[in-house]
Design an enzyme around this catalytic site. Structure first.
Site, mmCIF file in Angstrom:
data_model
loop_
_atom_site.group_PDB
_atom_site.id
_atom_site.type_symbol
_atom_site.label_atom_id
_atom_site.label_comp_id
_atom_site.label_asym_id
_atom_site.label_seq_id
_atom_site.Cartn_x
_atom_site.Cartn_y
_atom_site.Cartn_z
ATOM 1 N N ASP A 15 0.941 -1.952 0.051
ATOM 2 C CA ASP A 15 -0.001 0.038 -0.480
ATOM 3 C C ASP A 15 0.180 1.359 -0.024
ATOM 4 O O ASP A 15 1.569 1.249 0.931
ATOM 5 C CB ASP A 15 -0.820 0.017 1.139
ATOM 6 C CG ASP A 15 -1.664 1.134 1.234
ATOM 7 O OD1 ASP A 15 -1.657 1.943 1.332
ATOM 8 O OD2 ASP A 15 -3.191 1.392 1.329
ATOM 9 N N HIS A 27 -4.934 15.031 -8.211
ATOM 10 C CA HIS A 27 -4.675 13.635 -8.303
ATOM 11 C C HIS A 27 -3.583 13.367 -9.453
ATOM 12 O O HIS A 27 -3.611 11.667 -9.664
ATOM 13 C CB HIS A 27 -6.499 13.284 -9.023
ATOM 14 C CG HIS A 27 -7.984 13.395 -7.541
ATOM 15 N ND1 HIS A 27 -7.499 12.210 -6.938
ATOM 16 C CD2 HIS A 27 -8.644 14.491 -7.173
ATOM 17 C CE1 HIS A 27 -8.533 12.141 -6.208
ATOM 18 N NE2 HIS A 27 -9.278 13.621 -6.475
ATOM 19 N N ASP A 39 -2.067 10.009 -9.214
ATOM 20 C CA ASP A 39 -1.769 9.153 -10.478
ATOM 21 C C ASP A 39 -0.380 8.882 -10.799
ATOM 22 O O ASP A 39 0.080 7.375 -10.924
ATOM 23 C CB ASP A 39 -2.504 9.243 -11.863
ATOM 24 C CG ASP A 39 -4.361 9.108 -12.086
ATOM 25 O OD1 ASP A 39 -4.415 8.863 -11.165
ATOM 26 O OD2 ASP A 39 -4.988 10.514 -12.354
ATOM 27 N N GLU A 47 -4.694 2.305 -3.813
ATOM 28 C CA GLU A 47 -2.991 2.713 -3.991
ATOM 29 C C GLU A 47 -2.807 0.634 -3.246
ATOM 30 O O GLU A 47 -1.694 1.438 -3.172
ATOM 31 C CB GLU A 47 -2.948 3.845 -3.024
ATOM 32 C CG GLU A 47 -3.942 3.462 -1.489
ATOM 33 C CD GLU A 47 -4.600 4.623 -1.300
ATOM 34 O OE1 GLU A 47 -4.683 3.756 -0.272
ATOM 35 O OE2 GLU A 47 -5.545 3.978 -2.443
#
Length: 345
Positions: A224, A237, A241, A267
């Site tokens: 994670d 965002h 990404d 994620e």
């Protein structure tokens, strides 16, 4: 005797001979006229045939498919413009597109690496020529100036009972690329290019069954991206990404051939490690963690840094993939609870 009486006999014979001659001339004229009409009709028929052939050839030349008509012996008797262009594109110096040559012989003159394809083509074409099949279809690829090009070849018998066949080659590169794009969309994560959960589950079940059957080691990593919400809040965002794509690349760089890498969601990422013990998986996870810690993700003229937490679990007898993932997820939770940016088993 009077003169009239003397010449009357000759007048009758002259008139009789003249009548016969006129009749013969009339018959000869009638025959000549009939022959002239027949010649005219034949010339007109030939002209109609020529015009029809020209019209047919014009239609064939307007078609994008490369088309050739073969005799019952496999000899090329006619081709269209697209066929000639295709032949010249792949190195033929024959401006007529091999008209008058045996098509199978031309195919067998191809390079050695295409012999398997040529054998399949020859078998199907021969079956159609022999009347054993009405049609044959073959899809193949050839190298092109802009990459691999795909064609669909079709062989059909003509309906005029002449034994001739029509061979066509249709360019289907766009279709094959669309099919590949659909497969990619169905089996990969669009953002990172890694496998999606569907592929992960299918591949993991196969490896799991093999590991249970042969008592082989198998491990799973669940990782994670730490503080990912903060990364999104700080860099937007788009920045988030970029970080996920960068993490996916780190996974590729540190993985081995045969490892199954997938984006699990958000994620979270998963790696299935066949033939890997818990110690080997922990060492691989630590290498991945360090690579992530030193990765720099370019973004708007600057760089974003990130860390990952990783949970590792190894397969136990009778354990399902869902149970194995649960153990890896529990280990990931412990890694986060103990401060993040670490590996837990």
């Amino acid at each position: 005797m009077g003169t009239d009486h003397l010449i009357a006999h000759f007048e009758r014979r002259f008139l009789y001979a003249t009548s016969i001659l006129a009749l013969l001339l009339s018959l000869l004229m009638a025959v000549m006229l009939a022959q002239l009409r027949a010649i005219t009709r034949s010339a007109q028929a030939h002209e109609r045939i020529r015009q029809s052939q020209q019209s047919t050839q014009a239609v064939l030349n307007s078609v994008s498919l490369a088309i050739a008509i073969l005799s019952s012996q496999g000899v090329i008797v006619s081709v269209n413009a697209a066929w000639r262009r295709l032949a010249q594109e792949y190195g033929s110096k024959d401006a007529d597109g091999f008209v008058g040559q045996n098509y199978l012989a031309i195919c067998y003159s191809a390079q050695d690496e295409t012999m398997e394809r040529v054998d399949s083509l020859a078998e199907g074409l021969s079956a159609v020529l022999a009347g054993k099949r009405l049609a044959f279809e073959h899809i193949y690829s050839l190298p092109g100036s802009e990459g691999e090009r795909w064609y669909r070849m079709k062989v059909l018998t003509m309906s005029d009972n002449s034994g001739r066949v029509v061979v066509s080659h249709e360019l289907i590169t766009a279709l094959k690329r669309a099919e590949a794009a659909l497969r990619t969309a169905a089996y990969t994560d669009h953002l990172t290019g890694l496998n999606n959960r569907r592929v992960l589950s299918e591949a993991a079940e196969r490896h799991l069954a093999n590991a249970h059957r042969h008592q082989l080691p198998l491990s799973v990593m669940m990782l994670d991206c730490d503080h990912f919400k903060q990364i999104n809040d700080t860099f937007g965002h788009a920045g988030g990404d970029e970080v996920l794509r960068s993490l996916a690349q780190v996974m590729r760089d540190t993985s081995r051939t045969g490892d199954i890498l997938a984006r699990f969601g958000g994620e979270e990422f998963v790696a299935v490690l066949p033939h890997t013990t818990s110690e080997g998986a922990a060492a691989l996870a630590e290498r991945l963690r360090q690579a992530g810690e030193h990765a720099l993700t370019p973004h708007e003229g600057s760089h974003i840094t990130f860390t990952v937490s990783i949970g590792v679990a190894s397969l136990q007898p009778g354990m399902s993939f869902g149970e194995l993932l649960k153990h890896a997820d529990d280990a990931l939770y412990r890694a986060k609870a103990n401060g993040r940016n670490r590996v837990a088993t």
